[in-house]
Write an enzyme that holds these catalytic residues in place. Structure first.
Site, mmCIF file in Angstrom:
data_model
loop_
_atom_site.group_PDB
_atom_site.id
_atom_site.type_symbol
_atom_site.label_atom_id
_atom_site.label_comp_id
_atom_site.label_asym_id
_atom_site.label_seq_id
_atom_site.Cartn_x
_atom_site.Cartn_y
_atom_site.Cartn_z
ATOM 1 N N GLU A 433 0.885 -1.195 0.093
ATOM 2 C CA GLU A 433 0.106 -0.066 0.007
ATOM 3 C C GLU A 433 1.004 1.296 -0.037
ATOM 4 O O GLU A 433 0.631 2.288 0.918
ATOM 5 C CB GLU A 433 -0.950 0.179 1.143
ATOM 6 C CG GLU A 433 -1.901 -1.222 0.990
ATOM 7 C CD GLU A 433 -2.954 -1.051 2.296
ATOM 8 O OE1 GLU A 433 -2.729 -0.351 3.373
ATOM 9 O OE2 GLU A 433 -4.091 -2.011 2.206
ATOM 10 N N GLU A 509 -3.969 -9.093 0.484
ATOM 11 C CA GLU A 509 -4.142 -8.887 1.927
ATOM 12 C C GLU A 509 -5.692 -8.762 2.083
ATOM 13 O O GLU A 509 -6.345 -7.942 1.027
ATOM 14 C CB GLU A 509 -3.582 -7.571 2.413
ATOM 15 C CG GLU A 509 -3.882 -7.283 3.771
ATOM 16 C CD GLU A 509 -2.940 -6.138 4.244
ATOM 17 O OE1 GLU A 509 -2.055 -5.870 4.206
ATOM 18 O OE2 GLU A 509 -3.675 -5.148 4.973
HETATM 19 C C1 GAL Z 1 -3.915 -2.512 5.551
HETATM 20 C C2 GAL Z 1 -2.384 -2.686 5.754
HETATM 21 C C3 GAL Z 1 -1.779 -3.350 7.111
HETATM 22 C C4 GAL Z 1 -2.806 -3.133 8.034
HETATM 23 C C5 GAL Z 1 -4.148 -3.580 7.706
HETATM 24 C C6 GAL Z 1 -5.098 -3.189 9.083
HETATM 25 O O1 GAL Z 1 -4.241 -1.627 4.686
HETATM 26 O O2 GAL Z 1 -1.796 -2.966 4.727
HETATM 27 O O3 GAL Z 1 -0.411 -3.038 7.291
HETATM 28 O O4 GAL Z 1 -2.670 -1.771 8.598
HETATM 29 O O5 GAL Z 1 -4.800 -2.381 6.857
HETATM 30 O O6 GAL Z 1 -6.643 -3.419 8.255
#
Ligand code: GAL
Length: 817
Positions: A433, A509
């Site tokens: 991100e 993710e």
């Molecule tokens: C994502 C990020 C992670 C964590 C997660 C929590 O956007 O890549 O590091 O912050 O959100 O939901």
């Protein structure tokens, strides 16, 4: 070194090194370090007085001893990834622990049997952070990125006799340098490597398997050899050994070396045992390097034989078989142990994930400890290794963006050289991100990093965790990444699939569902950003954040769309820091709620939801919530079952609430069995599961617990290794006289340990609890906590006792061997 000197060295070597094992030595520098927080002039000088400093062993995390404080690294920022617009006071973002500031470590080491001419290198597996390493008062290396491994040849800084050298390390962690708890200090191992002048350098081999089939595989090994005079002949004899140590291929080649080309050898391995998560078979290439018949080095490269392919429209194939990643993202901390690496703790994490059916790990968002990669090779997990959370643009005021321009390539090269031989590593991810994804020229930065991966390791493809779907689909960023990886936004996968040329989508993710173990909120409703006065989230697994979703949607994606590659769930384990949805002015809250497993390493209900879908070889029947709802008699308390069976019937005190069968009416109905209209009455909840043909297969009963009666201790193992580092995790449970868990008990428990080991730490999984992990007392959280004991270096019995007021204590003894 000139040739005459080299020959002289070889004569000396012949006298001293008659055994192959003497040729190369690797020593762990883990004991008798002096440590102090604060900055000291001349602390890298030999004469500096460190007598008053603490004596510590490494791996060591100076911040994990606390105390917790909401003012530790309080950050007034708008977290744009969380869709926040205004700067707000973020508490607990880095765990509320004192990781910031400067710290010094000093160690005296000698090089055993040091022979003049030998080369000595130091390898740091990771040092948090901005490490200035000096040997005998002179700076040897500076390495800013706290997560990366680095090495340096320190031969020229050593005392002539090799005796008593001073190694000192100054570390500095700036505030606002992280979005999670980074840990602090020498939290990973430091190694001393001693070789001859002609030697294979650190991470000096590159092994690939260019052709893999059932009947044979070809194996290609590149070996770098340093300090070989130009155009000199070198002989390398390499044996490929199978897992039983049997030689399955061998090559003995003589080549003239020049400085820039590695020594290449090709092998054929017949009927190879292929590496996969289910069959994690490893081989070893053991190379002996000779100069004029003189053995100068031996070097072992562990590897696996496996074939990885990503095929447009069709998905990911391992050894010719289609599979979807059933992965989790994990941060590097080990809960109550902090960032200090420990193999037993990592092994426990992986053992739990394996049982859940997880087959892949993403190292979010930084380089892992080498021990984790070795365990993934050995235990069978596919890895996506990711170096960065930031490139050239900041997410945190003092984040990696300060170093990116000068250090990114060096950091990438170290990561790639370190891990490109590991069978477990399937994909590189170049970042998470990163704000750069939306800048018009951002794709150039991505290309720069992707090209480094392709150059240093042409055998693997590259992905990137992208969250700004609209930008990256329009600006060319997503289209140039080998494998487009999306973070959340499952509803945009279809669009991404149709717009991008790669014709596949990875859930780099996913999910970010939030829950607190043993906490259930009513009424049971799906909610984004639900917050409650107790700062907990509901374990009915219906709560998520504004940018995230529930697990069922990601299961459905994998099941329905051939071109999806699977997912990496955020996260396998809870971690210190990032306590969403309680991050804005919401102290006390020091750790995440995203984990499938809590900070005390106890599974939450969600664990069984994943297990019911992912673990195809085991039966799962898990029922929630607990059944102690005093005061709620007659109220609605829904009951959920997570099971691999399609149908189940619920009984409360013998009365049937009917059968439920998984169906496609909602994503939740597809993967869970839910009885939403159950009226609470104390007693017994029974769920009976049936297969698709209506055969009764399993039964699970939960009873209303009576008065707290005794502490039950359930260790994860009863034997430990007498190595001074092995750990056993003891689940401490408050139970009634019949052994039922008292699910609302929050008693304080005191521990004592003795004999062949000691108490190490404990945790209860409650993000709002400020009990310190290293003190031998901790409150239960909803009836449970985990105490961790550590083996001594001597064999014997380790005894452990847990006491709480008004109930019978728990006592166990473990064998330390
Ligand atoms: C994502 C990020 C992670 C964590 C997660 C929590 O956007 O890549 O590091 O912050 O959100 O939901």
């Amino acid at each position: 070194m000139n040739y005459k000197k080299l020959l002289f060295f070889l004569i000396v070597l012949n006298i001293h090194c008659s055994h192959a094992q003497d040729i190369r030595k690797s020593i762990l520098l883990n004991k008798n370090w002096k440590f102090s927080k604060g900055d000291f002039k001349d602390a890298n000088q030999i004469g500096f007085n460190d007598k008053k400093w603490e004596t510590v062993s490494i791996p060591h995390d100076w911040a994990i001893y606390g105390p917790f404080d909401e003012n530790n690294d309080v950050q007034k920022v708008a977290i744009t990834q969380n869709l926040e617009k205004e700067a707000k006071r973020q508490t607990g973002r880095t765990g509320g622990l004192p990781y910031m500031g400067i710290g010094w470590y000093r160690n005296t080491f000698s090089v055993p049997n040091y022979q003049k001419g030998q080369r000595v290198s130091l390898i740091f597996d990771g040092a948090m952070s901005e490490a200035h390493v000096s040997v005998n008062g002179k700076e040897a290396i500076f390495w800013p990125y706290g997560y990366n491994s680095f090495h340096i040849d320190v031969t020229d800084l050593l005392n002539a006799d090799g005796q008593k050298n001073l190694l000192s390390v100054r570390l500095e962690n700036k505030e606002q340098s992280s979005r999670w708890y980074p840990g602090a200090g020498l939290y990973r191992n430091v190694h001393l490597v001693i070789t001859n002048p002609i030697h294979v350098p650190v991470w000096g081999t590159y092994i690939t398997t260019p052709y893999v089939a059932k009947d044979y595989a070809s194996v290609r090994l590149e070996t770098k050899v340093e300090n070989v005079p130009n155009k000199t002949e070198i002989r390398i004899e390499t044996n490929i050994l199978d897992k039983n140590g049997k030689v399955v291929a061998t090559k003995n080649d003589i080549r003239k070396m020049n400085h820039s080309e590695p020594f290449v050898q090709n092998f054929t391995v017949n009927n190879p045992a292929l590496w996969s998560p289910e069959t994690p078979t490893l081989y070893k290439a053991v190379s002996k390097v000779y100069l004029k018949d003189q053995l100068v080095d031996t070097y072992t490269t562990p590897f696996g034989i496996r074939d990885i392919k990503f095929i447009a429209d069709k998905g990911f194939f391992l050894n010719g078989q289609l599979r979807k990643f059933q992965g989790v993202c994990n941060h590097h901390d080990l809960g109550p142990l902090g960032a200090a690496i420990n193999v037993a703790a990592l092994r426990r994490q992986l053992t739990m994930l394996k049982d859940m059916g997880c087959d892949a790990i993403r190292t979010a968002h930084n380089m892992p400890a080498p021990e984790l990669v070795a365990l993934c090779d050995e235990m069978g997990f596919m890895m996506m290794i990711e170096p960065f959370d930031e490139w050239d643009k900041a997410k945190c005021k003092n984040g990696y963006h300060r170093f990116f321009a000068e250090w990114a390539e060096k950091d990438m090269i170290n990561m790639l050289h370190h891990y490109r031989n590991n069978a477990s590593v399937i994909l590189w991810s170049i970042g998470n991100e990163v704000p750069t994804q939306c800048s018009p020229e951002g794709y150039k930065v991505a290309k720069f990093l992707q090209d480094i991966c392709h150059r240093e390791d042409p055998s693997r493809l590259v992905t990137c965790g992208m969250d700004q779907v609209t930008c990256v689909l329009e600006n060319g960023f997503a289209n140039m990444i080998d494998i487009p990886g999306f973070n959340y936004r499952v509803n945009r996968y279809e669009e991404a699939f149709s717009k991008l040329s790669q014709n596949m989508v990875l859930g780099s993710e996913t999910t970010s569902t939030v829950s607190s173990r043993g906490i259930y909120k009513f009424p049971v409703e799906k909610k984004a950003d639900a917050i409650y006065p107790d700062h907990q989230s509901s374990s009915y697994d219906f709560e998520y954040c504004s940018w995230s979703n529930l697990p069922d949607l990601d299961f459905a994606m994998a099941d329905d769309k051939e071109w999806t590659l699977g997912q990496f769930v955020w996260t396998g384990f809870d971690y210190l820091g990032e306590p969403s949805p309680y991050s804005i002015n919401a102290w006390p809250n020091h750790s995440s709620m995203f984990g499938i497993i809590d900070l005390a390493s106890i599974p939450k209900d969600r664990y069984y939801l994943y297990r019911s879908v992912w673990n195809k070889n085991a039966e799962t029947l898990h029922v929630l919530p607990h059944w102690n709802w005093e005061g709620k008699e007659g109220d609605i308390v829904p009951v959920f079952a997570y099971t691999n069976y399609p149908t189940a019937e619920l009984f409360v005190n013998g009365k049937s609430y009917g059968k439920q069968t998984k169906n496609n009416t909602t994503p939740q109905n597809r993967y869970r069995l839910m009885w939403m209209d159950v009226k609470y009455e104390p007693g017994e909840v029974k769920v009976v599961a049936y297969d698709k043909d209506g055969n009764k297969k399993a039964e699970k009963i939960i009873r209303t617990a009576g008065k707290a009666h005794h502490l039950e201790l359930v260790p994860d193992r009863t034997e430990m290794q007498a190595d001074g580092t092995d750990l056993v995790y003891i689940n401490v449970r408050m139970v009634d006289k019949d052994g039922n868990l008292c699910p609302n008990d929050q008693s304080l428990v005191n521990f004592s340990a003795g004999g062949a080991g000691n108490y190490k730490a404990s945790a209860n999984g409650d993000a709002t609890c400020l009990d310190l992990f290293h003190l031998p007392k901790m409150h239960l959280f909803n009836g449970q906590l985990t105490a961790i004991v550590q083996a001594a270096e001597k064999a014997g019995k380790l005894s452990f006792e847990a006491k709480a007021s008004g109930v019978k204590s728990g006592k166990i003894a473990l064998d330390v061997k």
